[in-house]
Design a protein around this motif. Structure first.
Motif, PDB file in Angstrom:
ATOM      1  N   GLU A   1      45.320  47.773  39.392  1.00 55.97           N
ATOM      2  CA  GLU A   1      44.001  48.189  39.857  1.00 55.97           C
ATOM      3  C   GLU A   1      44.171  49.161  41.017  1.00 55.97           C
TER       4      GLU A   1
ATOM      5  N   GLN B   1      41.058  49.696  36.190  1.00 51.97           N
ATOM      6  CA  GLN B   1      41.767  48.445  35.968  1.00 51.97           C
ATOM      7  C   GLN B   1      42.436  48.467  34.600  1.00 51.97           C
TER       8      GLN B   1
ATOM      9  N   GLN C   1      39.612  39.390  34.100  1.00 48.22           N
ATOM     10  CA  GLN C   1      40.283  39.375  35.404  1.00 48.22           C
ATOM     11  C   GLN C   1      41.602  38.600  35.421  1.00 48.22           C
TER      12      GLN C   1
ATOM     13  N   SER D   1      43.628  56.606  33.848  1.00 52.08           N
ATOM     14  CA  SER D   1      43.787  55.219  33.389  1.00 52.08           C
ATOM     15  C   SER D   1      44.428  55.168  32.018  1.00 52.08           C
TER      16      SER D   1
ATOM     17  N   LEU E   1      44.510  40.967  34.531  1.00 56.88           N
ATOM     18  CA  LEU E   1      44.620  42.222  35.279  1.00 56.88           C
ATOM     19  C   LEU E   1      46.088  42.564  35.545  1.00 56.88           C
TER      20      LEU E   1
END
Length: 159
Positions: free
Chosen positions: A46, A78, A40, A55, A43
């Motif tokens: 998203e 993500q 995270q 993606s 990141l």
């Protein structure tokens, strides 16, 4: 007039990789939810997306992207600027992260910052548009079009 002729020559000989086939660029591995959580801080992007191909294409277009994950239940995709340590923790066959395996340069292509595509110049005599398209298709790509003077300048500097 010289620049127009050169522009036509470049259009006929530059191909870009078709990013819809992610298998050549990514390796999918099973991971755990804690491993996803560890990514995270890295990141990049998203959003909801319909498929892993979307993606994959976005990750290929983003130079700093090293991996991506698509949540099966929520449909959220993500992109991350790091890879997960796949040797730690229990994995789930339902959760898969995709690691970028190669860069444009590793495939013998160059990347242009203005297009975010992998480009390759073929040293061939000037081809018809149909023949140039065939050359690109046989290499798994598509014919590239130069759409602005700044893009033309960047191509000249890079190629």
């Amino acid at each position: 007039m010289l620049s127009i002729v050169l522009l036509i020559y470049l259009i006929d000989t530059i191909c870009y990789i078709n990013t819809s086939d992610s298998s050549a660029f990514f390796d999918g591995v099973s991971i755990s939810s804690s491993q996803i959580s560890s990514l995270q801080p890295f990141l990049l992007w998203e959003t909801k997306c319909a498929s892993t191909q979307i993606s994959a294409a976005r990750c290929l277009e983003t130079i700093t992207c090293l991996s991506f994950f698509k949540h099966r239940q929520s449909g959220v995709c993500q992109l991350f600027s790091a890879n997960v340590d796949i040797t730690s923790g229990m994995t789930s066959p339902d959760m898969k992260i995709y690691h970028k395996q190669v860069s444009c340069e590793e495939l013998g292509y160059i990347s242009l910052s203005s297009t975010k595509k992998c480009l390759k110049l073929y040293a061939t005599p000037t081809l018809s548009r149909i023949d140039a398209n065939s050359t690109c298709a046989s290499a798994g790509g598509n014919l590239f079009s130069i759409t602005s003077a700044s893009m033309f300048s960047e191509c000249n500097r890079s190629i």
